[in-house]
Design an enzyme around this catalytic site. Structure first.
Site, PDB file in Angstrom:
ATOM      1  N   HIS A   1      35.022 -81.924  -4.367  1.00 35.13           N
ATOM      2  CA  HIS A   1      34.220 -81.589  -3.172  1.00 35.13           C
ATOM      3  C   HIS A   1      34.671 -82.502  -2.035  1.00 35.13           C
ATOM      4  O   HIS A   1      34.293 -83.670  -1.977  1.00 35.13           O
ATOM      5  CB  HIS A   1      32.734 -81.802  -3.473  1.00 35.13           C
ATOM      6  CG  HIS A   1      31.832 -81.395  -2.356  1.00 35.13           C
ATOM      7  ND1 HIS A   1      30.698 -80.628  -2.545  1.00 35.13           N
ATOM      8  CD2 HIS A   1      31.873 -81.639  -1.028  1.00 35.13           C
ATOM      9  CE1 HIS A   1      30.097 -80.426  -1.386  1.00 35.13           C
ATOM     10  NE2 HIS A   1      30.790 -81.036  -0.445  1.00 35.13           N
TER      11      HIS A   1
ATOM     12  N   HIS B   1      35.712 -82.877   2.259  1.00 34.90           N
ATOM     13  CA  HIS B   1      35.794 -82.385   3.641  1.00 34.90           C
ATOM     14  C   HIS B   1      36.992 -83.039   4.320  1.00 34.90           C
ATOM     15  O   HIS B   1      37.025 -84.267   4.460  1.00 34.90           O
ATOM     16  CB  HIS B   1      34.525 -82.734   4.423  1.00 34.90           C
ATOM     17  CG  HIS B   1      33.299 -82.086   3.870  1.00 34.90           C
ATOM     18  ND1 HIS B   1      32.849 -80.850   4.292  1.00 34.90           N
ATOM     19  CD2 HIS B   1      32.436 -82.481   2.905  1.00 34.90           C
ATOM     20  CE1 HIS B   1      31.751 -80.528   3.620  1.00 34.90           C
ATOM     21  NE2 HIS B   1      31.481 -81.505   2.768  1.00 34.90           N
TER      22      HIS B   1
ATOM     23  N   ASN C   1      33.500 -75.615   5.709  1.00 32.84           N
ATOM     24  CA  ASN C   1      32.577 -75.681   6.853  1.00 32.84           C
ATOM     25  C   ASN C   1      33.238 -76.315   8.079  1.00 32.84           C
ATOM     26  O   ASN C   1      32.774 -77.320   8.605  1.00 32.84           O
ATOM     27  CB  ASN C   1      31.270 -76.416   6.479  1.00 32.84           C
ATOM     28  CG  ASN C   1      31.489 -77.878   6.112  1.00 32.84           C
ATOM     29  OD1 ASN C   1      32.544 -78.246   5.599  1.00 32.84           O
ATOM     30  ND2 ASN C   1      30.498 -78.712   6.385  1.00 32.84           N
TER      31      ASN C   1
ATOM     32  N   LYS D   1      31.994 -71.189  -1.289  1.00 33.58           N
ATOM     33  CA  LYS D   1      30.921 -72.172  -1.097  1.00 33.58           C
ATOM     34  C   LYS D   1      29.771 -71.558  -0.307  1.00 33.58           C
ATOM     35  O   LYS D   1      29.966 -71.077   0.811  1.00 33.58           O
ATOM     36  CB  LYS D   1      31.500 -73.383  -0.349  1.00 33.58           C
ATOM     37  CG  LYS D   1      30.485 -74.422   0.095  1.00 33.58           C
ATOM     38  CD  LYS D   1      30.019 -75.297  -1.047  1.00 33.58           C
ATOM     39  CE  LYS D   1      28.897 -76.233  -0.631  1.00 33.58           C
ATOM     40  NZ  LYS D   1      29.364 -77.431   0.063  1.00 33.58           N
TER      41      LYS D   1
ATOM     42  N   HIS E   1      25.447 -75.470  -1.960  1.00 31.95           N
ATOM     43  CA  HIS E   1      24.688 -76.579  -1.374  1.00 31.95           C
ATOM     44  C   HIS E   1      23.223 -76.230  -1.603  1.00 31.95           C
ATOM     45  O   HIS E   1      22.657 -75.416  -0.883  1.00 31.95           O
ATOM     46  CB  HIS E   1      24.998 -76.730   0.120  1.00 31.95           C
ATOM     47  CG  HIS E   1      24.292 -77.898   0.732  1.00 31.95           C
ATOM     48  ND1 HIS E   1      24.950 -78.965   1.294  1.00 31.95           N
ATOM     49  CD2 HIS E   1      22.966 -78.184   0.838  1.00 31.95           C
ATOM     50  CE1 HIS E   1      24.073 -79.851   1.719  1.00 31.95           C
ATOM     51  NE2 HIS E   1      22.852 -79.404   1.465  1.00 31.95           N
TER      52      HIS E   1
ATOM     53  N   HIS F   1      26.969 -81.817  -5.289  1.00 27.11           N
ATOM     54  CA  HIS F   1      26.407 -83.135  -4.939  1.00 27.11           C
ATOM     55  C   HIS F   1      24.934 -83.285  -5.334  1.00 27.11           C
ATOM     56  O   HIS F   1      24.074 -83.493  -4.485  1.00 27.11           O
ATOM     57  CB  HIS F   1      26.595 -83.459  -3.461  1.00 27.11           C
ATOM     58  CG  HIS F   1      26.326 -82.329  -2.492  1.00 27.11           C
ATOM     59  ND1 HIS F   1      25.174 -81.598  -2.507  1.00 27.11           N
ATOM     60  CD2 HIS F   1      27.082 -81.826  -1.502  1.00 27.11           C
ATOM     61  CE1 HIS F   1      25.241 -80.684  -1.558  1.00 27.11           C
ATOM     62  NE2 HIS F   1      26.376 -80.802  -0.933  1.00 27.11           N
TER      63      HIS F   1
ATOM     64  N   ASP G   1      32.292 -85.449  -1.753  1.00 25.36           N
ATOM     65  CA  ASP G   1      31.619 -85.061  -0.502  1.00 25.36           C
ATOM     66  C   ASP G   1      31.981 -86.037   0.611  1.00 25.36           C
ATOM     67  O   ASP G   1      31.173 -86.281   1.514  1.00 25.36           O
ATOM     68  CB  ASP G   1      30.098 -84.966  -0.678  1.00 25.36           C
ATOM     69  CG  ASP G   1      29.464 -84.081   0.398  1.00 25.36           C
ATOM     70  OD1 ASP G   1      30.199 -83.415   1.143  1.00 25.36           O
ATOM     71  OD2 ASP G   1      28.218 -84.074   0.492  1.00 25.36           O
TER      72      ASP G   1
ATOM     73  N   HIS H   1      32.846 -88.393  10.065  1.00 29.65           N
ATOM     74  CA  HIS H   1      32.354 -88.065  11.412  1.00 29.65           C
ATOM     75  C   HIS H   1      32.766 -89.215  12.323  1.00 29.65           C
ATOM     76  O   HIS H   1      32.664 -90.380  11.916  1.00 29.65           O
ATOM     77  CB  HIS H   1      30.818 -87.961  11.420  1.00 29.65           C
ATOM     78  CG  HIS H   1      30.286 -86.775  10.690  1.00 29.65           C
ATOM     79  ND1 HIS H   1      30.168 -85.528  11.258  1.00 29.65           N
ATOM     80  CD2 HIS H   1      29.851 -86.641   9.413  1.00 29.65           C
ATOM     81  CE1 HIS H   1      29.664 -84.678  10.371  1.00 29.65           C
ATOM     82  NE2 HIS H   1      29.472 -85.319   9.237  1.00 29.65           N
TER      83      HIS H   1
HETATM   84  O1  DOR Z   1      26.321 -85.172   4.332  1.00 31.76           O
HETATM   85  C1  DOR Z   1      26.922 -84.117   4.365  1.00 31.76           C
HETATM   86  N1  DOR Z   1      27.974 -83.941   5.191  1.00 31.76           N
HETATM   87  N2  DOR Z   1      26.504 -83.128   3.594  1.00 31.76           N
HETATM   88  C2  DOR Z   1      27.021 -81.897   3.685  1.00 31.76           C
HETATM   89  O2  DOR Z   1      26.580 -81.035   2.991  1.00 31.76           O
HETATM   90  C3  DOR Z   1      28.070 -81.606   4.691  1.00 31.76           C
HETATM   91  C4  DOR Z   1      28.799 -82.799   5.074  1.00 31.76           C
HETATM   92  C5  DOR Z   1      29.642 -82.601   6.317  1.00 31.76           C
HETATM   93  O3  DOR Z   1      30.350 -81.592   6.400  1.00 31.76           O
HETATM   94  O4  DOR Z   1      29.596 -83.445   7.196  1.00 31.76           O
HETATM   95 ZN    ZN Z   2      29.979 -81.360   1.395  1.00 29.23          ZN
END
Ligand code: DOR
Ligand code: ZN
Length: 331
Positions: free
Chosen positions: A10, A12, A38, A92, A131, A165, A237, A241
């Site tokens: 998992h 990103h 996403n 997903k 999710h 998660h 996960d 950011h």
């Molecule tokens: O904390 C998270 N960040 N949970 C998620 O489900 C998505 C992820 C994100 O894409 O930033």
């Molecule tokens: Zn995630």
């Protein structure tokens, strides 16, 4: 210590400059990663997915790393899924608005409505990653989703359903009740509770969805992971950011753990479990569950060596920023 084919089920990776910044961490330490769909515009088309995979491979430079691609769940017809299946690892599903870039998620779990897509996915053996959170009180969201997991598991017994998660004891228990339910567990949820997020001075870098829960929940997750339980897989996960979207009002959800995962896991398993169970958690369980085979093995070596985690990578603050770790991935 040696780990064979570590898998992050998992992950990103985002796109553009963020992709370029974060992908090398996972590509160096892992054999493969299940890539979340996403993006700002969610991935729902095959050509777009293929182009994204190319960009990921480019960002991974020459590392031996396989991106396992996922599409964002919506109603897909049989013809589409037949064509898509060779490019796809899984689909997903996000409830609408539940987390980052999920506004186009689904707003009803009406089985009749979901049936055409989920039956076709069962027949084509495409796993459903979920999710699992409702819109209830934040600490109850995941536990209250258990009834939806049960409904899905009962109505689609041939569908491989992965509870992503997981953070509550309720779901740790549910995992054992249905043959077709599996789970991923993050690193941070093995280590933190809500206390670490908001119990003292608030730590926006630990704010994620699902939010970390109680000690008994963390203990239940640790029990699954440390015992090497066969239906539990590691999925970081890791969700980067930029700093200005974390250290602000309206903090984005996500913990960026990619740079520290293996060293921290090795230390945790050395303390609470053993190497065999770490190998199961980090790779073997997922390989069995998803029938994954690789032409060439990637052996990742961890050496006992102190190093300090950076305060920032680019403009992203990592999990364990500034902390001293005792294991390092060998180059
Ligand atoms: O904390 C998270 N960040 N949970 C998620 O489900 C998505 C992820 C994100 O894409 O930033
Ligand atoms: Zn995630």
């Amino acid at each position: 210590m040696k780990l064979k084919n570590p898998l992050d089920t998992h992950l990103h990776l985002r796109d553009e400059s963020m992709l370029a910044l974060v992908a090398p961490f996972s590509a160096k330490d892992f054999k493969a990663g299940v890539i979340m769909p996403n993006l700002i515009t969610p991935l729902t088309e095959i050509d777009v997915l293929k182009a994204y995979k190319e960009r990921i491979l480019k960002a991974c430079k020459n590392e031996d790393f396989t991106p396992l691609m996922t599409l964002f769940f919506k109603d897909y017809d049989e013809q589409f899924l037949e064509k898509a299946k060779d490019e796809l690892f899984a689909i997903k599903l996000y409830p609408a608005g539940i987390t980052t870039n999920s506004d186009n998620g689904i707003s009803s779990f009406d089985i009749e409505k979901l049936k055409p897509t989920l039956i076709t996915m069962s027949e084509l053996n495409i796993p459903l990653l979920v999710h699992g959170e409702t819109n209830d009180f934040v600490m109850d969201r995941e536990a209250n989703f258990a009834k939806i997991y049960e409904k899905l598991a009962k109505n689609f017994p041939k569908l491989k359903i992965v509870m992503e998660h997981i953070t509550t004891k309720v779901l740790c228990d549910l995992l054992k009740d249905y043959e077709n339910l599996y789970a991923t567990i993050t690193l941070h949820h093995l280590m933190i509770t809500l206390d670490d997020v908001v119990g003292g001075k608030m730590d926006p870098h630990l704010f994620c969805k699902p939010i970390a829960k109680r000690y008994e929940d963390k203990d239940a997750l640790c029990e699954l992971a440390f015992s090497g339980y066969e239906k539990a897989m590691f999925g970081s996960d890791s969700a980067p950011h930029p700093l200005h979207t974390k250290e602000c009002c309206g903090c984005a959800a996500g913990v960026f753990s990619a740079p520290v995962i293996l060293p921290v896991l090795v230390e945790l398993f050395e303390k609470h479990s053993n190497e065999t169970n770490l190998q199961k958690f980090i790779s073997d369980n997922a390989c069995k569950i998803h029938n994954l085979k690789f032409e060439k093995d990637k052996i990742v070596i961890l050496e006992k060596q102190e190093w300090q985690v950076a305060q920032k990578y680019g403009d992203v603050v990592p999990f364990m920023a500034g902390k001293t770790l005792n294991f390092k991935v060998a180059n």
